[in-house]
Design a protein around this motif. Structure first.
Motif, mmCIF file in Angstrom:
data_model
loop_
_atom_site.group_PDB
_atom_site.id
_atom_site.type_symbol
_atom_site.label_atom_id
_atom_site.label_comp_id
_atom_site.label_asym_id
_atom_site.label_seq_id
_atom_site.Cartn_x
_atom_site.Cartn_y
_atom_site.Cartn_z
ATOM 1 N N VAL A 20 90.782 75.004 45.034
ATOM 2 C CA VAL A 20 89.535 75.396 44.369
ATOM 3 C C VAL A 20 88.716 74.165 43.999
ATOM 4 O O VAL A 20 87.522 74.099 44.209
ATOM 5 N N GLY A 23 89.748 68.054 38.848
ATOM 6 C CA GLY A 23 89.092 67.496 37.667
ATOM 7 C C GLY A 23 89.928 66.371 37.094
ATOM 8 O O GLY A 23 90.846 65.873 37.740
ATOM 9 N N GLY A 24 89.612 66.004 35.859
ATOM 10 C CA GLY A 24 90.261 64.856 35.239
ATOM 11 C C GLY A 24 91.744 65.055 34.994
ATOM 12 O O GLY A 24 92.495 64.092 34.885
ATOM 13 N N PHE A 25 92.198 66.296 34.858
ATOM 14 C CA PHE A 25 93.597 66.525 34.533
ATOM 15 C C PHE A 25 94.455 66.861 35.736
ATOM 16 O O PHE A 25 95.664 66.825 35.671
ATOM 17 N N LEU A 79 88.958 81.776 28.578
ATOM 18 C CA LEU A 79 89.793 81.979 29.763
ATOM 19 C C LEU A 79 91.225 82.369 29.380
ATOM 20 O O LEU A 79 91.828 81.759 28.496
ATOM 21 N N MET A 102 96.462 80.505 35.168
ATOM 22 C CA MET A 102 95.361 81.095 34.405
ATOM 23 C C MET A 102 94.701 82.221 35.186
ATOM 24 O O MET A 102 94.895 82.357 36.387
ATOM 25 N N GLU A 103 93.874 82.946 34.484
ATOM 26 C CA GLU A 103 92.998 83.931 35.095
ATOM 27 C C GLU A 103 92.138 83.223 36.158
ATOM 28 O O GLU A 103 91.645 82.117 35.914
ATOM 29 N N TYR A 104 92.009 83.862 37.312
ATOM 30 C CA TYR A 104 91.162 83.272 38.359
ATOM 31 C C TYR A 104 89.729 83.766 38.180
ATOM 32 O O TYR A 104 89.489 84.969 38.031
ATOM 33 N N GLY A 108 83.337 80.413 40.190
ATOM 34 C CA GLY A 108 83.265 78.996 39.783
ATOM 35 C C GLY A 108 82.829 78.855 38.344
ATOM 36 O O GLY A 108 83.338 79.541 37.455
ATOM 37 N N ASP A 149 85.117 69.297 24.895
ATOM 38 C CA ASP A 149 84.708 68.992 26.270
ATOM 39 C C ASP A 149 83.862 70.140 26.831
ATOM 40 O O ASP A 149 84.036 70.554 27.977
ATOM 41 N N LYS A 151 81.022 71.709 28.588
ATOM 42 C CA LYS A 151 80.068 71.244 29.619
ATOM 43 C C LYS A 151 80.056 72.299 30.729
ATOM 44 O O LYS A 151 80.929 73.193 30.757
ATOM 45 N N ASN A 154 83.163 73.576 32.515
ATOM 46 C CA ASN A 154 84.181 74.243 31.692
ATOM 47 C C ASN A 154 83.732 75.612 31.194
ATOM 48 O O ASN A 154 84.381 76.209 30.333
ATOM 49 N N LEU A 156 83.441 78.958 32.888
ATOM 50 C CA LEU A 156 83.764 79.606 34.170
ATOM 51 C C LEU A 156 83.121 80.988 34.249
ATOM 52 O O LEU A 156 82.829 81.611 33.224
ATOM 53 N N GLU A 183 87.980 58.900 32.728
ATOM 54 C CA GLU A 183 87.509 60.146 32.104
ATOM 55 C C GLU A 183 86.266 59.892 31.261
ATOM 56 O O GLU A 183 85.272 60.601 31.346
ATOM 57 N N THR A 191 81.608 64.240 31.467
ATOM 58 C CA THR A 191 81.863 64.547 30.060
ATOM 59 C C THR A 191 80.924 63.796 29.104
ATOM 60 O O THR A 191 80.448 64.362 28.129
#
Ligand code: ATP
Length: 347
Positions: A20, A23-25, A79, A102-104, A108, A149, A151, A154, A156, A183, A191
């Motif tokens: 998909v 990201g930073g994590f 989410l 997580m929930e899809y 996006g 964070d 933005k 984030n 969805l 980051e 961010t």
């Protein structure tokens, strides 16, 4: 610390992996849960984020804590988290990969709208997003959770373009990964554009006022359909925002929609340089609810129009890549352009 009662999902339960984004994590995948019969999103965390040991039990304190936060925040505008992911790593087959199931969300994020639509969002949808984000943030703050964070990427969007907040749990992880140069300087996610002036100082203490400022900048993005300071480097933003600069207002001032001026006033209050004067989300809600109520009837047409535009944009791009397990890591996004010009407004 007591064991988690959460579901742990292993690689054997998931099939039809698709990339998909990242990201930073870590990297985010869509996968079909074989027993549940629906798609989930799996965020596989980079090494060093949250976990040290090879099992996902209580000694993985940071990750467990964050998932607890996410569960505590269960609400329509936040989410949904189903549990942990634990399975073979797509990187090195030797160690176990850890992550969050997580929930899809099929459409996006607000970032997808900013980059995928040719112009601003239809007003009813923009006003609904403004309201749903305020609802989600108010709920988080009421549960003593700070996002830190907030933005576009984030926020969805589900199949009907309803918004849910994501990433508030991980944004609290106090690891060097979060505070790394990469980051902060925004190679991933931008961010820093949503960070309040006080957060650029050295001795900043996280507070709810951080989220209120981010909401103000997010409102600007939602109302204009743009990212702020598109070509600005971290250094330039870090210099100009504490001096009082904000995204430009000229374009919004030329637009006309019932209630727009009230939202613009709210936006300016939220991005005020004085943290203590930024409105609480409960007060934001009163404004966003009133404005959205005037445009509710326009939602079906607005959603239809945006989905049609996104669909035709997607059909001209490559379809997503189907993967056998273990999936390959996508190429990591690397650079943000450095400054050549930037548009700010002095407020
Ligand atoms: P950062 O990590 O710096 O906050 P980010 O928010 O873009 O950046 P991720 O949260 O890892 O990073 O998301 C990466 C991509 O995956 C984004 O494009 C996001 O829209 C998408 N994504 C994340 N979670 C989900 C989900 N539950 N369902 C569908 N797509 C998702």
């Amino acid at each position: 610390m007591e064991p988690l009662s959460h579901t742990t999902v292993g690689s054997e339960s998931l099939e039809d992996w698709r990339v998909v984004g990242s990201g930073g994590f870590g990297h985010v995948y869509k996968a079909r849960h074989k027993d549940w019969g629906f798609d989930v999103a799996v965020k596989l965390l980079h090494d060093g984020v949250g976990c040290q040991s090879s099992t996902l039990m209580p000694n993985d304190k940071a990750l467990c804590d964050e998932i607890r936060h996410m569960v505590k925040a269960s609400c329509e505008f936040v989410l949904r988290v189903y549990g942990f992911y634990e399975g073979n790593t797509p990187l090195t087959k030797l160690s176990m990969q850890k992550g969050i199931v997580m929930e899809y969300m099929g459409n996006g994020s607000v970032q997808t709208l900013l980059t995928g639509l040719p112009g601003p969002l239809p007003w009813p949808l923009a006003f609904r997003l403004a309201h749903q984000v305020a609802l989600g943030m108010n709920f988080l703050h009421s549960r003593d959770i700070m996002h830190q964070d907030l933005k576009p990427s984030n926020v969805l969007l589900n199949d009907d373009l309803n918004a849910k907040l994501a990433d508030f749990g991980l944004s609290r992880v106090p690891t060097s990964a979060l505070n790394s140069n990469r980051e902060l300087t925004g190679e991933v996610g931008g961010t820093y554009k949503y960070m309040p002036p006080e957060a650029f100082g050295i001795s900043y203490e996280p507070s709810r006022a951080f989220d209120r400022y981010s909401y103000g900048i997010l409102l600007w993005s939602i109302l204009t359909g743009k990212e702020p300071y598109t070509t600005a480097s971290y250094e330039l933003v870090a210099l100009r925002i504490p001096q009082g600069d904000r995204p430009p207002l000229a374009e919004i001032k030329q637009s006309k929609a019932e209630g727009l001026n009230e939202l613009v006033d709210l936006m300016k209050m939220c991005w005020n340089e004085n943290p203590s004067t930024r409105p609480h989300f409960l007060d934001c809600l009163k404004v966003t609810e009133k404005v959205f109520s005037k445009h509710k009837k326009g939602i079906p047409d607005a959603v239809h129009e945006v989905l049609k535009t996104l669909e035709s944009a997607n059909s001209t791009q490559h379809p997503s890549v189907s993967l056998s397990f273990p999936p390959q890591m996508p190429e990591h996004a690397t650079s943000y352009d450095t400054v050549d010009h930037v548009r700010f407004t002095q407020v």
